[in-house]
Design a protein around this motif. Structure first.
Motif, PDB file in Angstrom:
ATOM      1  N   GLU A   1       2.397   4.306  -9.998  1.00 59.66           N
ATOM      2  CA  GLU A   1       1.505   3.047  -9.685  1.00 59.66           C
ATOM      3  C   GLU A   1       1.731   2.633  -8.119  1.00 59.66           C
ATOM      4  O   GLU A   1       3.022   2.133  -8.050  1.00 59.66           O
ATOM      5  N   ILE A   2       0.715   2.357  -7.708  1.00 58.63           N
ATOM      6  CA  ILE A   2       0.650   1.838  -6.212  1.00 58.63           C
ATOM      7  C   ILE A   2       0.962   0.501  -6.198  1.00 58.63           C
ATOM      8  O   ILE A   2       0.140  -0.463  -6.863  1.00 58.63           O
ATOM      9  N   GLY A   3       1.766  -0.231  -5.405  1.00 57.96           N
ATOM     10  CA  GLY A   3       2.033  -1.666  -5.138  1.00 57.96           C
ATOM     11  C   GLY A   3       3.008  -2.237  -6.167  1.00 57.96           C
ATOM     12  O   GLY A   3       2.998  -3.638  -6.164  1.00 57.96           O
ATOM     13  N   LYS A   4       3.839  -1.394  -6.789  1.00 55.20           N
ATOM     14  CA  LYS A   4       4.892  -2.041  -7.742  1.00 55.20           C
ATOM     15  C   LYS A   4       6.227  -1.567  -7.602  1.00 55.20           C
ATOM     16  O   LYS A   4       6.369  -0.098  -7.108  1.00 55.20           O
ATOM     17  N   TYR A   5       7.088  -2.213  -7.539  1.00 55.80           N
ATOM     18  CA  TYR A   5       8.438  -1.891  -7.311  1.00 55.80           C
ATOM     19  C   TYR A   5       9.245  -2.106  -8.545  1.00 55.80           C
ATOM     20  O   TYR A   5       8.952  -2.601  -9.428  1.00 55.80           O
ATOM     21  N   ASP A   6      10.362  -1.466  -8.789  1.00 59.80           N
ATOM     22  CA  ASP A   6      11.235  -1.471  -9.821  1.00 59.80           C
ATOM     23  C   ASP A   6      12.216  -2.590  -9.707  1.00 59.80           C
ATOM     24  O   ASP A   6      12.933  -2.956  -9.146  1.00 59.80           O
ATOM     25  N   VAL A   7      12.032  -3.335 -10.976  1.00 57.29           N
ATOM     26  CA  VAL A   7      13.171  -4.643 -11.138  1.00 57.29           C
ATOM     27  C   VAL A   7      13.920  -4.375 -12.150  1.00 57.29           C
ATOM     28  O   VAL A   7      13.419  -3.899 -13.383  1.00 57.29           O
ATOM     29  N   PHE A   8      15.261  -4.192 -12.005  1.00 62.83           N
ATOM     30  CA  PHE A   8      16.489  -3.678 -12.887  1.00 62.83           C
ATOM     31  C   PHE A   8      16.181  -4.308 -14.243  1.00 62.83           C
ATOM     32  O   PHE A   8      16.452  -3.765 -15.271  1.00 62.83           O
ATOM     33  N   HIS A   9      16.291  -5.762 -14.161  1.00 62.86           N
ATOM     34  CA  HIS A   9      16.397  -6.441 -15.533  1.00 62.86           C
ATOM     35  C   HIS A   9      15.353  -5.976 -16.289  1.00 62.86           C
ATOM     36  O   HIS A   9      15.589  -6.510 -17.416  1.00 62.86           O
ATOM     37  N   GLU A  10      14.212  -5.519 -16.008  1.00 60.10           N
ATOM     38  CA  GLU A  10      13.055  -5.377 -16.704  1.00 60.10           C
ATOM     39  C   GLU A  10      13.277  -4.027 -17.575  1.00 60.10           C
ATOM     40  O   GLU A  10      12.493  -3.142 -17.073  1.00 60.10           O
ATOM     41  N   GLY A  11      14.147  -4.014 -18.623  1.00 57.03           N
ATOM     42  CA  GLY A  11      14.117  -2.656 -19.217  1.00 57.03           C
ATOM     43  C   GLY A  11      15.477  -1.702 -18.554  1.00 57.03           C
ATOM     44  O   GLY A  11      15.546  -1.896 -17.368  1.00 57.03           O
ATOM     45  N   LEU A  12      15.663  -0.677 -19.194  1.00 60.24           N
ATOM     46  CA  LEU A  12      16.562   0.374 -18.714  1.00 60.24           C
ATOM     47  C   LEU A  12      15.745   1.416 -17.864  1.00 60.24           C
ATOM     48  O   LEU A  12      16.105   2.195 -17.137  1.00 60.24           O
TER      49      LEU A  12
ATOM     50  N   GLU B   1       0.856  -1.170   0.092  1.00 60.32           N
ATOM     51  CA  GLU B   1       0.143  -0.077  -0.051  1.00 60.32           C
ATOM     52  C   GLU B   1       1.031   1.356  -0.152  1.00 60.32           C
ATOM     53  O   GLU B   1       0.371   2.430  -0.155  1.00 60.32           O
ATOM     54  N   LYS B   2       2.137   1.067   0.379  1.00 58.47           N
ATOM     55  CA  LYS B   2       3.120   2.495   0.255  1.00 58.47           C
ATOM     56  C   LYS B   2       4.165   2.289  -0.796  1.00 58.47           C
ATOM     57  O   LYS B   2       4.583   3.523  -0.964  1.00 58.47           O
ATOM     58  N   ILE B   3       4.446   1.340  -1.542  1.00 61.45           N
ATOM     59  CA  ILE B   3       5.162   1.097  -2.659  1.00 61.45           C
ATOM     60  C   ILE B   3       4.793   1.948  -4.001  1.00 61.45           C
ATOM     61  O   ILE B   3       3.524   1.755  -4.174  1.00 61.45           O
ATOM     62  N   HIS B   4       5.525   2.862  -4.351  1.00 62.70           N
ATOM     63  CA  HIS B   4       5.066   3.600  -5.398  1.00 62.70           C
ATOM     64  C   HIS B   4       6.168   3.354  -6.648  1.00 62.70           C
ATOM     65  O   HIS B   4       7.449   3.396  -6.353  1.00 62.70           O
ATOM     66  N   PHE B   5       5.743   3.015  -7.778  1.00 63.56           N
ATOM     67  CA  PHE B   5       6.556   2.934  -8.809  1.00 63.56           C
ATOM     68  C   PHE B   5       5.983   4.206  -9.887  1.00 63.56           C
ATOM     69  O   PHE B   5       5.024   4.198 -10.358  1.00 63.56           O
ATOM     70  N   CYS B   6       7.135   4.994 -10.162  1.00 65.81           N
ATOM     71  CA  CYS B   6       6.835   6.308 -10.860  1.00 65.81           C
ATOM     72  C   CYS B   6       7.464   6.262 -12.067  1.00 65.81           C
ATOM     73  O   CYS B   6       8.777   6.118 -12.406  1.00 65.81           O
ATOM     74  N   SER B   7       6.842   6.420 -13.171  1.00 65.67           N
ATOM     75  CA  SER B   7       7.347   6.742 -14.597  1.00 65.67           C
ATOM     76  C   SER B   7       6.593   7.420 -15.379  1.00 65.67           C
ATOM     77  O   SER B   7       5.332   7.492 -15.435  1.00 65.67           O
ATOM     78  N   GLY B   8       7.256   8.475 -15.986  1.00 67.38           N
ATOM     79  CA  GLY B   8       6.523   9.100 -16.892  1.00 67.38           C
ATOM     80  C   GLY B   8       5.667  10.177 -16.130  1.00 67.38           C
ATOM     81  O   GLY B   8       6.299  10.940 -15.649  1.00 67.38           O
ATOM     82  N   THR B   9       4.442  10.291 -16.280  1.00 68.20           N
ATOM     83  CA  THR B   9       3.659  11.250 -15.621  1.00 68.20           C
ATOM     84  C   THR B   9       2.721  10.739 -14.477  1.00 68.20           C
ATOM     85  O   THR B   9       1.800  11.178 -13.896  1.00 68.20           O
ATOM     86  N   THR B  10       2.935   9.343 -14.310  1.00 74.78           N
ATOM     87  CA  THR B  10       2.055   8.438 -13.341  1.00 74.78           C
ATOM     88  C   THR B  10       2.910   7.834 -12.394  1.00 74.78           C
ATOM     89  O   THR B  10       4.024   7.431 -12.338  1.00 74.78           O
TER      90      THR B  10
END
Length: 266
Positions: free
Chosen positions: A255-266, A244-253
């Motif tokens: 997303e809550i509940g998602k973390y960044d995984v490095f091997h999934e693109g640059l 409920e606290k994790i944010h994955f931010c990209s572009g202009t949005t």
């Protein structure tokens, strides 16, 4: 002189800051926990310390996720004795209260998971800290652009736990590279981290922010291992709070509940 941000970020890692992949935990997981200072000072610190006084009679204990899991592995007998006092019903009650404290606490996580065996070999010429700071700083800046643009020009302190001469030197080099270049992996001219201030703090400082970053990093890594089939079990109670606290931010949005995984693109 720049004005200080209303936010402060505490960071801790789970796993080793090199490319060696331990079979049971082949990750480097850095969790960036962002707190609003007013909430942190007025509400979170008193409640965090009150929990310590309730179970230990003083606040002279630094909470570590590993020590809570493996108190028998603690080398310092004085520290080990503190954790060994948490047994049975007393331990369950403490964990329930700690979980509720984290649930009620107002903070956001920006987590970067590096799955070492899945990272292409040519990326391994970069230091893992450089990769994590590149992607972590990008998410933090994106979050501020989307939700609080007035804070972008203010000094934002990002506090890491000091981990020893070699690790601290690697982290400092990565910070300087990312601050000046944006990222060696994918330079972006519009990125500006000039107001991000790296701080290194000894764990003996007993900082609640650093302890929360420590307590939350490994559960996120374990969740990733479970989700990818690399681990059969994970602590569901901890991750339910954190998602409920994790944010994955990209572009202009964001997303809550998602973390960044490095091997999934640059």
């Amino acid at each position: 002189m720049s004005e200080f941000s209303k936010y402060v970020i505490y960071v801790d890692e789970s796993g080793h800051s090199n490319w060696t992949a331990a079979p049971e935990y082949p990750l480097l997981c850095l969790n960036y926990c962002m707190f609003e200072k007013d909430h942190y000072i007025d509400e979170l610190i008193p409640r965090f310390n009150r929990l310590k006084f309730k179970y230990w009679g003083c606040d002279n204990i630094v909470l570590h996720e590993r020590d809570l899991r493996k108190s028998d592995k603690i080398r310092d007998p004085a520290v080990r004795s503190k954790y060994e006092g948490l047994q049975g019903d007393r331990r369950r009650a403490f964990m329930d209260e700690l979980t509720q404290l984290l649930r009620d606490a107002q903070f956001r996580c920006f987590c970067v998971v590096i799955d070492k065996p899945k990272v292409p070999e040519w990326h391994k010429s970069y230091d893992p800290y450089h990769i994590s700071l590149s992607r972590g700083f990008r998410q933090i800046e994106t979050y501020l652009k989307v939700y609080d643009p007035d804070e972008l020009a203010k000094e934002l302190h990002i506090v890491f736990e000091a981990r020893g001469r070699d690790d601290d030197a690697a982290l400092s080099r990565a910070y300087k590279q990312v601050s000046v270049q944006g990222s060696l992996l994918a330079p972006v001219a519009t990125r500006d981290y000039s107001n991000f201030r790296l701080e290194l703090m000894d764990k003996k400082s007993n900082s609640p922010g650093l302890q929360i970053a420590d307590l939350t990093a490994r559960p996120i890594g374990n969740h990733y291992l479970h989700a990818t089939g690399q681990r059969s079990q994970t602590d569901q109670r901890a991750i339910e709070v954190l998602l409920e606290k994790i944010h994955f931010c990209s572009g202009t949005t964001c997303e809550i509940g998602k973390y960044d995984v490095f091997h999934e693109g640059l």
